[in-house]
Design an enzyme around this catalytic site. Structure first.
Site, PDB file in Angstrom:
ATOM      1  N   GLY A  83     -28.438 -14.172  48.378  1.00  6.11           N
ATOM      2  CA  GLY A  83     -29.351 -14.301  47.246  1.00  6.11           C
ATOM      3  C   GLY A  83     -30.283 -15.486  47.426  1.00  6.11           C
ATOM      4  N   GLY A  94     -32.626 -16.444  44.814  1.00  2.00           N
ATOM      5  CA  GLY A  94     -33.231 -16.870  43.556  1.00  2.00           C
ATOM      6  C   GLY A  94     -33.107 -18.381  43.456  1.00  2.00           C
ATOM      7  N   LEU A  95     -33.249 -18.910  42.248  1.00  6.15           N
ATOM      8  CA  LEU A  95     -33.203 -20.365  42.103  1.00  6.15           C
ATOM      9  C   LEU A  95     -31.910 -20.940  42.660  1.00  6.15           C
ATOM     10  CD1 LEU A  95     -34.738 -20.848  38.557  1.00  6.15           C
ATOM     11  CD2 LEU A  95     -35.739 -21.436  40.761  1.00  6.15           C
ATOM     12  N   GLY A 116     -29.606 -19.553  44.824  1.00  8.77           N
ATOM     13  CA  GLY A 116     -29.398 -19.303  46.254  1.00  8.77           C
ATOM     14  C   GLY A 116     -30.364 -20.069  47.130  1.00  8.77           C
ATOM     15  N   HIS A 147     -32.191 -10.213  24.444  1.00  6.25           N
ATOM     16  CA  HIS A 147     -33.308 -11.120  24.146  1.00  6.25           C
ATOM     17  C   HIS A 147     -34.147 -10.553  23.003  1.00  6.25           C
ATOM     18  CE1 HIS A 147     -36.741 -13.684  24.619  1.00  6.25           C
ATOM     19  NE2 HIS A 147     -36.139 -14.370  25.557  1.00  6.25           N
ATOM     20  N   SER A 198     -42.070 -14.101  26.431  1.00  9.50           N
ATOM     21  CA  SER A 198     -41.348 -15.374  26.429  1.00  9.50           C
ATOM     22  C   SER A 198     -40.951 -15.851  25.033  1.00  9.50           C
ATOM     23  CB  SER A 198     -42.204 -16.453  27.067  1.00  9.50           C
ATOM     24  OG  SER A 198     -41.632 -17.716  26.815  1.00  9.50           O
ATOM     25  N   ARG A 235     -31.163 -16.940  20.504  1.00  8.86           N
ATOM     26  CA  ARG A 235     -31.520 -15.557  20.800  1.00  8.86           C
ATOM     27  C   ARG A 235     -30.599 -14.534  20.147  1.00  8.86           C
ATOM     28  NH1 ARG A 235     -33.016 -16.496  27.207  1.00  8.86           N
ATOM     29  NH2 ARG A 235     -34.994 -17.492  26.744  1.00  8.86           N
TER      30      ARG A 235
END
Lengths: 250, 646
Positions: B41, B43-44, B46, B267, B285, B338
């Site tokens: 991975g 992403g942030l 990994g 969300h 967002s 949320r």
């Protein structure tokens, strides 16, 4: 709406490709372009045929994976969006839509509409970074940056690496992509120290990989889904010139 | 039976991480070169882990499913990243960020982990700025902040509406630097098929090259899974199309415990569903709730007229609107967490006040903000989001209120890890959304980016050394070992089995059916009967899948149908575990709302006496019921209360 799709089919990197016509029916104007292709693929699978391969992932215009040439334009007829953000309301009932992969030598076709864009990663590896290690860095607010430069850097950093600029360019130039990264760092104090070396290395790698040169047609800017400005190319040229003049003698 | 040991360091909470680092084992530079690490991975979590471990001198192999690490789904995070910098001087602190995160998670997270997260949050901002991440700035040149749900301070750093993109590109640039240096070897378009265990330790992975279909073996001294969450079990979610749960599911099947699988975040601000051909949902967002006001019509008659297109929302006078979040939660208003905002929207729509063609939508209105601040300010803050909305819905949100509805977004659950982010399999670590660790039963906005980068930049580079210190004498593994042989064979058999079913139904049709079962029964509102029904339905659907699925093509080519089939096969097992976990947890907490357990005014009712624990599920074999282990949660620094955002 009912549509005729004229899609580039190519079994593998080495196989010969050709256009194949498909009909799709009852497509909602609310559907996205890729959802329309999903419907086509679903029907192909049901018939036991091979679905059309195309790159896609986030489907919200930010990952940069989707990469279709639609009716002769990268990411299709609308401006400032990616293929996945295109909705079918941009097309008319009965229309024929031509769908091709990016066509550029440094982006060879893998299958159907998928191309290999690893050349962009290689350019980034040549210098698209600030050489700091994890840890041991100053407090974030110890480096004030004018809002103007921070905003300009952000404008450039918005590039999603999709390659539409290369696909749009008659020379298959990657100048907009490379200049966006060069500009981001050139505008920020963090990137200044390595600016000369960075631009030299990235441009050299870009040339080695077979991307063409810029002849100022600005097709890249017109087709960029993030509307990255061609002014970045001017900035990169200036950076490149400075780097060349000030380069230490070998 | 395995005993769950969270390995929380001793001492006061503010000193635990410092003490840990002071006393942990380290690996000297010469030995680091002899040790191999696999990171799955990019992403942030990994990308930051691979880059940081590479910088330290380990040999790292990193794998991603996309054609470039830069396309991992962290890229799509919009709003921002939290940190306890207190730059706005509004009363923030490490303790307050810790407190808000534990409270936001409805007291179902481990205190020590969350405190460490808050503690390293400031270093993340420093690191990203040093990398050249163009965060938003004020005119004085210093960093700007905004506020997010569940907090009363402004602690969120952002880069327009593309914070995830900019942070990921920062981590990707660090990774690219290490690839260039030769310390990290990058494998793209590569999907994990299995985990290889030798003598009880994680020692490698089986990967499939999605271009050639080649099955490859890779050995290492330790493995990190940073493969994200499993929200796509619902078919429709805000996740990317390729986001899947297969890597962590394979780890689960090989013995890693699965923590809190039922904790899913729905969300509140997503673009509503519009058709049955839809492939994914798009998030708007949470930062929009800073300036947007959420409302539905006060009377069902007006709602009906709006649904039928007989009236426009802008025609409805102020006194005929119900700003239900401001009414119910005056202290936090539109910025409640949320889970609270999502349930409130569902409640209004279920009661007949919803808008849009389907009645499953509420308004997010910027008219007041535009009047107060001017259109240009709103455009500067949210321009790209407004454009995105307009492209999808063909409506201009500057002129007519946005329509939004909750959608599956994030999974707080994941592989169970201890304080070191190590799973119950020695040598196997899990980072980012793939683990269960920091968000309890509900994640606060702008905290996912914080956790991914915390795990990758600042936690794993320490804790993995503590593990690897006694591995320096272990020679590199040969991939000819029988364990690799066996794992590869199982992978090939599974692929062959999928390709040879040759039934009548597409993979997507199964995925859609599974998604509906999950959304209806394991979604925003859950109850005993529904969950029991879901388990039976999923079992039925799974059996049908293996009898009637149609997967075209072969293994030795680009074959997206096969890729999807492999993932859906795992989702069909994972979904059942989620339902089981939700069934056992007879309380409401955070995103997990059991309809049987609510306060008289419809708020989540926790049961701290019986359910103050992390569920950690152990796999016991195909078609056998998994076993539940409990990690009790101890709160020493926070008083456990009923969450109150009124």
């Amino acid at each position: 709406m009912d549509l005729t799709l004229k899609i580039w089919r190519q079994a593998s990197a080495t196989a010969k490709g050709k256009f194949v016509n498909y009909k799709v029916q009852d497509i909602s104007a609310e559907a996205s372009f890729l959802e329309m292709l999903d419907l086509l693929n679903e029907s192909l699978v049901q018939k036991g045929e091979e679905p059309v391969a195309f790159d896609h992932d986030c489907r919200e215009g930010i990952c940069g994976a989707c990469s279709l040439y639609i009716n002769g334009r990268p990411h299709g007829p609308d401006r400032g969006i990616t293929t996945c953000q295109m909705h079918m309301r941009n097309f008319k009932h009965g229309e024929t839509i031509v769908i091709e992969p990016w066509r550029a030598k440094p982006f060879p076709v893998i299958k159907d509409l998928m191309v290999d864009r690893s050349a962009f990663d290689e350019i980034m590896q040549a210098g698209g970074y600030v050489s700091v290690r994890t840890g041991g860095v100053p407090d974030a607010n110890a480096i004030p940056i004018s809002k103007r430069n921070a905003d300009l850097a952000m404008d450039a950093a918005a590039c999603i690496g999709c390659g539409a600029c290369v696909a749009a360019c008659k020379n298959a130039s990657a100048m907009l992509f490379v200049s966006a990264k060069v500009s981001q760092f050139a505008l920020l104090p963090q990137g200044k120290l390595e600016a000369n070396e960075r631009v030299r290395k990235m441009v050299a790698r870009m040339d080695e990989l077979g991307f063409g040169n810029c002849t100022n047609t600005y097709a890249c800017e017109a087709e960029c889904p993030k509307e990255i400005s061609a002014a970045n190319i001017a900035r990169m040229n200036r950076e490149f010139l400075v780097a060349k003049i000030t380069a230490p003698k070998e | 039976m395995v005993k769950l040991d969270a390995k929380i360091p001793h001492g006061p909470i503010a000193e635990k991480w410092t003490n840990y680092k002071a006393h942990q084992n380290l690996v000297n530079p010469a030995n680091k070169r002899k040790l191999d690490i696999i990171v799955v991975g990019t992403g942030l979590a990994g990308a930051s882990a691979a880059a940081s471990l590479g910088e330290l001198g380990f040999n790292v192999k990193v794998f991603c499913i996309q054609d470039s690490p830069r396309r991992a789904h962290s890229i799509a995070a919009q709003g921002g990243i939290n940190a306890a910098k207190n730059y706005p001087n509004d009363g923030d602190s490490i303790y307050r960020l810790f407190y808000d995160t534990v409270k936001g998670g409805d007291y179902r997270a481990r205190e020590a982990n969350v405190y460490r997260l808050a503690e390293v949050s400031n270093s993340i901002i420093d690191q990203c700025v040093a990398q050249g991440v163009p965060f938003a700035r004020e005119y004085g040149g210093l960093l700007d902040n905004r506020s997010f749900g569940g907090a009363q301070v402004s602690r969120t750093f952002y880069a327009r509406g593309q914070t995830g993109q900019q942070l990921l590109l920062g981590a990707y640039s660090a990774l690219s630097k290490e690839v260039a240096n030769g310390s990290v070897k990058l494998y793209t378009r590569s999907e994990m098929m299995d985990l290889v265990i030798i003598d009880g330790r994680a020692r490698g992975v089986i990967m499939r090259d999605v271009i050639s279909g080649k099955i490859e073996r890779h050995a290492a001294h330790a493995v990190v899974l940073a493969t994200g969450g499993y929200g796509n079990v619902f078919f429709l979610s805000t996740n990317a199309m390729a986001s899947n749960g297969s890597a962590i599911w394979k780890a689960f099947r090989k013995g890693a415990f699965f923590g809190n699988p039922c904790f899913t975040q729905i969300h509140p601000t997503c673009i509503p569903v519009h058709g049955d051909y839809q492939s994914k949902l798009t998030l708007m967002s949470e930062s929009l709730r800073n300036d947007g006001r959420i409302w539905v019509p006060k009377s069902p008659e007006d709602a009906e007229k709006i649904r039928k297109g007989q009236m426009k929302p802008t025609q409805l006078p102020e006194q005929a609107r119900d700003y239900y979040l401001e009414r119910r939660y005056p202290a936090f208003g539109n910025l409640v967490p949320r889970d609270v905002a999502s349930r409130a929207a569902k409640e209004r729509c279920d009661a007949g006040f919803g808008v849009g063609k389907t009645g499953l939508a509420v308004y997010l209105d910027f008219a007041d903000a535009i009047k107060r601040l001017g259109k240009h300010v709103i455009e500067a803050r949210y321009g790209n989001l407004f454009q995105m909305y307009e492209k999808i819905n063909d409506e201009n949100p500057y002129e007519t209120p946005m329509m939004i509805y909750p959608a599956v977004h994030y999974t707080m659950g994941g592989i169970w890890v201890d304080y070191e982010l190590q799973t119950t399999i020695p040598g196997l670590f899990a980072a980012g959304e793939a683990n269960f660790s920091d968000h309890g039963a509900n994640r606060l906005g702008a905290s996912a980016l914080m956790q991914g980068l915390s795990d990758g930049y600042f936690v794993l580079p320490y804790t993995m050394q503590n593990y690897l210190a006694d591995q320096i004498g272990v020679a590199r593994f040969k991939t000819e070992a029988p364990e690799f042989e066996q794992a590869e064979k199982e992978t090939r058999d599974r692929i062959q089995k999928l390709l040879s079913v040759n039934g009548n139904h597409t993979v997507d049709s199964y995925h859609r059916k599974l998604g509906l079962i999950m959304w209806d029964n394991v979604g925003m509102g859950r109850n005993k009967a529904g969950l029991e029904k879901a388990i039976a339905l999923i079992q039925e659907l799974r059996a049908d899948f293996w009898k009637n699925v149609k997967v075209t093509g072969t293994n030795d080519q680009v074959n997206p149908e096969l890729e999807k089939a492999l993932r859906v096969a795992d989702f069909l097992e994972l979904g059942e575990l989620m339902a089981r976990d939700a069934l056992v947890r007879e309380e409401s907490c955070g995103g997990h709302f059991r309809e049987e357990h609510q306060t008289p005014d419809g708020e989540a009712l926790r049961n701290d006496k019986d359910f103050n624990f992390v569920s950690a599920w152990e796999y016991t074999g195909a078609d056998k019921e998994p076993v539940l282990h409990k990690e009790p949660l101890v709160f020493e620094y926070i008083e456990v209360k009923q969450r109150n955002y009124k």
